[in-house]
Design a protein around this motif. Structure first.
Motif, mmCIF file in Angstrom:
data_model
loop_
_atom_site.group_PDB
_atom_site.id
_atom_site.type_symbol
_atom_site.label_atom_id
_atom_site.label_comp_id
_atom_site.label_asym_id
_atom_site.label_seq_id
_atom_site.Cartn_x
_atom_site.Cartn_y
_atom_site.Cartn_z
ATOM 1 N N ALA A 76 3.180 5.483 -8.593
ATOM 2 C CA ALA A 76 4.216 6.234 -9.297
ATOM 3 C C ALA A 76 4.182 7.705 -8.908
ATOM 4 N N GLU A 77 2.994 8.276 -8.896
ATOM 5 C CA GLU A 77 2.877 9.688 -8.551
ATOM 6 C C GLU A 77 3.314 9.953 -7.118
ATOM 7 N N GLU A 78 2.892 9.093 -6.206
ATOM 8 C CA GLU A 78 3.240 9.297 -4.801
ATOM 9 C C GLU A 78 4.733 9.106 -4.559
ATOM 10 N N ALA A 79 5.334 8.126 -5.220
ATOM 11 C CA ALA A 79 6.770 7.892 -5.035
ATOM 12 C C ALA A 79 7.583 9.084 -5.516
ATOM 13 N N VAL A 80 7.218 9.630 -6.661
ATOM 14 C CA VAL A 80 7.940 10.796 -7.184
ATOM 15 C C VAL A 80 7.699 12.012 -6.295
ATOM 16 N N ARG A 104 2.994 0.147 -13.955
ATOM 17 C CA ARG A 104 3.411 0.968 -12.810
ATOM 18 C C ARG A 104 4.862 1.406 -12.969
ATOM 19 N N LEU A 105 5.734 0.480 -13.371
ATOM 20 C CA LEU A 105 7.140 0.809 -13.541
ATOM 21 C C LEU A 105 7.336 1.812 -14.675
ATOM 22 N N ALA A 106 6.639 1.599 -15.794
ATOM 23 C CA ALA A 106 6.771 2.533 -16.919
ATOM 24 C C ALA A 106 6.311 3.935 -16.524
ATOM 25 N N ARG A 107 5.223 4.019 -15.782
ATOM 26 C CA ARG A 107 4.702 5.302 -15.316
ATOM 27 C C ARG A 107 5.693 5.956 -14.348
ATOM 28 N N LEU A 108 6.258 5.161 -13.459
ATOM 29 C CA LEU A 108 7.228 5.669 -12.503
ATOM 30 C C LEU A 108 8.455 6.215 -13.223
ATOM 31 N N GLU A 109 8.957 5.478 -14.194
ATOM 32 C CA GLU A 109 10.141 5.926 -14.932
ATOM 33 C C GLU A 109 9.861 7.219 -15.691
#
Length: 444
Positions: A76-80, A104-109
């Motif tokens: 999540a951190e790397e994608a953002v 992972r999805l919740a963190r990404l959102e």
């Protein structure tokens, strides 16, 4: 032109990839994969297969003018972070059902929202998305396969996603080298592990659909014949689209094989509703499990003294895979005959299986152990009868248990019945359980 991030996870393909197709339609796309150490460290076989798949995916993207950006850390951190650097307004990825994927999805959102970046999770992991089919009269998921299969068969499937054409070059430098990941996580992989990747998966799928699909119903339990598709690791990593495979099987009259893909979907919708499937009994059983470290070790090593069981366990160690019938036999032996907790078996399979997957592995282990979705929870697979039925010539055992290679069909599954001098010359262990009077009796 808008820019978006395609975060690859378990969808390592270009054909029929809804998330990737959506990202490409939006404009410029930055393909990204983030190595998660927590997942990499679980199995050297899956790490090796994953690296093959990523190498193949990167080559396919480059052939279309693009590339694959590799990072290591929190996905999540790397994608953002990559989205911020690229000026991307959206992150696309495939939906998933495990607890890890949900977190992972919740963190990404959460992180993306703080940067005003959108996140869209797409179907593609299954033929029918896990939440699309619900039983009549209430309930959040089907608990029995028969009704699910009927609903699945009548469902309208989404159209196949378009294959993207030309891509824009990826300008950011890779932060990870595949060789470094291989040294850290893939050392010790099974020596006969299959090659991963979409190219290898599609080649295998096309050959199998052409040559063997028509005989699947009569041959899929033939242990020695190895006439199953052997596509499970390609499905697990999304190198092959389950929808494309199911549609092709249907066109060719391969309903028995499509039924296996429906069973896969069934376990995904069970896992979506019960994410603790790998830790807790789906349906609690009466009675306690039997703790026996020596018996568990013998089972892991393929030295139980029951040749059909040992053949399966040794195939697993050597190839990172096991014939599905052998999976059922070995799991039943551990949980029903040795009475060892299914979670120990699941953990061992998880370390070695290239297709290791929470929904399928835990769901099938619980099915065999009587705690899952089997409508006959007291079912026991007698290894001797299973051997006689599905390996009548003994070819499967002789292939994987070389100590017994010199025995004929009438001897190979019951070496304890040989004369003492011949039995001693085999260097093969005696059976863990009593086989008096031709029956298997628990030792305690």
């Amino acid at each position: 032109m808008d820019t978006s991030i395609m975060l690859f996870t378990r969808d390592l393909r270009l054909h029929d990839n809804p998330a990737f197709a959506a990202a490409c339609r939006a404009g410029t796309v930055v393909p990204l994969f983030v190595f998660d150490d927590a997942l990499l460290s679980r199995s050297p076989n899956r790490a090796r297969f994953l690296l093959d798949a990523l190498d193949d995916l990167r080559a396919s993207l480059r052939a279309r003018g693009g590339g694959l950006l590799l990072r290591r850390g929190d996905p999540a951190e790397e994608a953002v972070r990559v989205a911020r650097q690229a000026g991307a307004g959206e992150i696309h990825l495939a939906g998933d059902v495990s607890g890890h994927a949900s977190r992972r999805l919740a963190r990404l959102e959460e992180l993306a929202a703080a940067e005003r970046i959108g996140v869209t999770a797409h179907p593609g992991l299954t033929v029918v998305p896990p939440g699309d089919l619900r039983p009549g009269g209430g309930g959040d998921h089907y608990r029995v396969f028969g009704p699910y299969w009927r609903a699945w068969s009548d469902a309208t499937w989404r159209p196949l996603a378009d294959l993207p054409g030309g891509l824009s070059p990826v300008e950011q430098a890779d932060g990870v080298e595949l060789d470094a990941i291989a040294r850290a996580f893939a050392a010790g992989a099974s020596p006969d592990l299959a090659e991963g990747g979409e190219t290898a998966g599609r080649k295998r799928a096309h050959a199998w659909l052409r040559d063997l699909l028509g005989d699947y119903d009569g041959n899929h339990d033939d242990l020695a014949g190895e006439l199953t598709s052997q596509l499970s690791p390609y499905l697990r990593f999304g190198c092959v689209s389950p929808l494309e495979l199911a549609a092709a099987a249907r066109r060719e009259g391969g309903e028995p094989f499509a039924r296996q893909l429906a069973w896969r979907d069934f376990l995904y919708q069970v896992t979506a509703a019960f994410p603790a499937i790998g830790r807790r009994d789906y349906r609690p059983r009466d009675g306690a499990w039997h703790d026996d470290e020596d018996a568990l070790a013998a089972w892991r090593e393929g030295r139980t003294g029951f040749p059909i069981v040992d053949a399966g366990m040794r195939q697993l160690a050597r190839e990172g895979r096991m014939h599905n019938r052998a999976r059922m036999i070995t799991a039943s032996f551990l949980t029903r005959n040795l009475r060892v907790d299914w979670r120990h078996g699941l953990a061992h399979f998880d370390r070695l299986l290239a297709d290791g997957d929470l929904a399928n592995d835990a769901g099938n282990w619980q099915w065999v152990a009587g705690t899952g979705n089997d409508t006959r929870p007291n079912r026991v697979l007698n290894p001797l009868r299973q051997a006689a039925r599905f390996d009548p010539s003994g070819a499967y055992v002789r292939r994987h248990v070389p100590e017994l290679a010199g025995l004929d069909a009438g001897e190979v599954h019951r070496p304890w019945e040989l004369p003492p001098d011949r039995r001693a010359a085999l260097a093969y262990p005696p059976p863990l359980l009593d086989t008096a009077n031709g029956k298997i009796v628990n030792a305690s």
